[in-house]
Design an enzyme around this catalytic site. Sequence first.
Site, short mmCIF file in Angstrom:
data_model
loop_
_atom_site.label_atom_id
_atom_site.label_comp_id
_atom_site.label_asym_id
_atom_site.label_seq_id
_atom_site.Cartn_x
_atom_site.Cartn_y
_atom_site.Cartn_z
N HIS A 36 -44.14 62.64 -32.04
CA HIS A 36 -43.69 63.22 -30.78
C HIS A 36 -43.84 62.18 -29.67
O HIS A 36 -44.37 61.10 -29.88
CB HIS A 36 -44.60 64.40 -30.37
CG HIS A 36 -44.76 65.47 -31.38
ND1 HIS A 36 -44.04 66.65 -31.31
CD2 HIS A 36 -45.58 65.59 -32.45
CE1 HIS A 36 -44.42 67.45 -32.30
NE2 HIS A 36 -45.35 66.83 -33.01
N GLU A 118 -48.70 62.30 -31.00
CA GLU A 118 -47.97 62.07 -29.75
C GLU A 118 -48.07 60.61 -29.36
O GLU A 118 -49.15 60.02 -29.42
CB GLU A 118 -48.56 62.92 -28.62
CG GLU A 118 -48.44 64.41 -28.80
CD GLU A 118 -47.10 64.98 -28.33
OE1 GLU A 118 -46.24 64.20 -27.87
OE2 GLU A 118 -46.95 66.21 -28.41
N HIS A 157 -40.08 64.87 -34.08
CA HIS A 157 -39.99 66.26 -33.61
C HIS A 157 -38.53 66.70 -33.54
O HIS A 157 -38.18 67.83 -33.85
CB HIS A 157 -40.68 66.37 -32.26
CG HIS A 157 -41.05 67.76 -31.87
ND1 HIS A 157 -41.53 68.05 -30.63
CD2 HIS A 157 -41.05 68.94 -32.55
CE1 HIS A 157 -41.78 69.35 -30.54
NE2 HIS A 157 -41.50 69.91 -31.70
N ASP A 167 -37.61 64.22 -28.97
CA ASP A 167 -38.60 63.18 -29.20
C ASP A 167 -38.80 62.85 -30.68
O ASP A 167 -38.58 63.71 -31.52
CB ASP A 167 -39.94 63.56 -28.54
CG ASP A 167 -40.50 64.91 -28.96
OD1 ASP A 167 -39.73 65.88 -29.08
OD2 ASP A 167 -41.72 65.00 -29.14
#
Length: 189
Positions: A36, A118, A157, A167
């Site tokens: 992400h 992330e 994602h 993303d």
Amino acid sequence: MKYQLESGWLAGARRVPSPHCDQRPADTPIELLVIHCISLPPGQYGGSHIDDFFSGALDVDADPYFEGIAGLRVSAHLLIDRHGRVTQYVPLDKRAWHAGQSSFCGRSDCNDFSVGIELEGLDSDSYTDAQYQALAEVTAAIMLAYPGITSDNITGHSDIAPDRKLDPGPGFDWGRYHTELSALLSDTA
């Protein structure tokens, strides 16, 4: 190897425990890694806003953007900031709330069987050398601990929620990432 897993926690990573997680369904192996990106507010890097957001402590008065995400209960297992620093919010053996409504190879509810990482950034930005290096190192450690995660089971994602998410975006260099990861994995073989 720089990172190793100890009871679901990545040794060497900064820890900021999130309450936004729960137990994975029984007998559900971890077989997917989802990449992400996030920045809070969008396009601004550094600071504590991501930690605060994943911890449920975001000051919604700190920026007008935060009013739109107030009350959301989300998290990820890991964050890699622009300098390559790794922060862990949820132990890997628990279910982080990162994927939302999602599907991978016909399996829905990707949070049940995935690890969410992330990268600090925007889906329209590129990522730093330090982020690629840290992502490859972290991924290699995760793959060694969870052999169900193969190179074919690493996705963005945008691939598991294509109608909702963009993303990590076109600025993410999948070829570079897989090349760096392959080099690390061949060194551990």
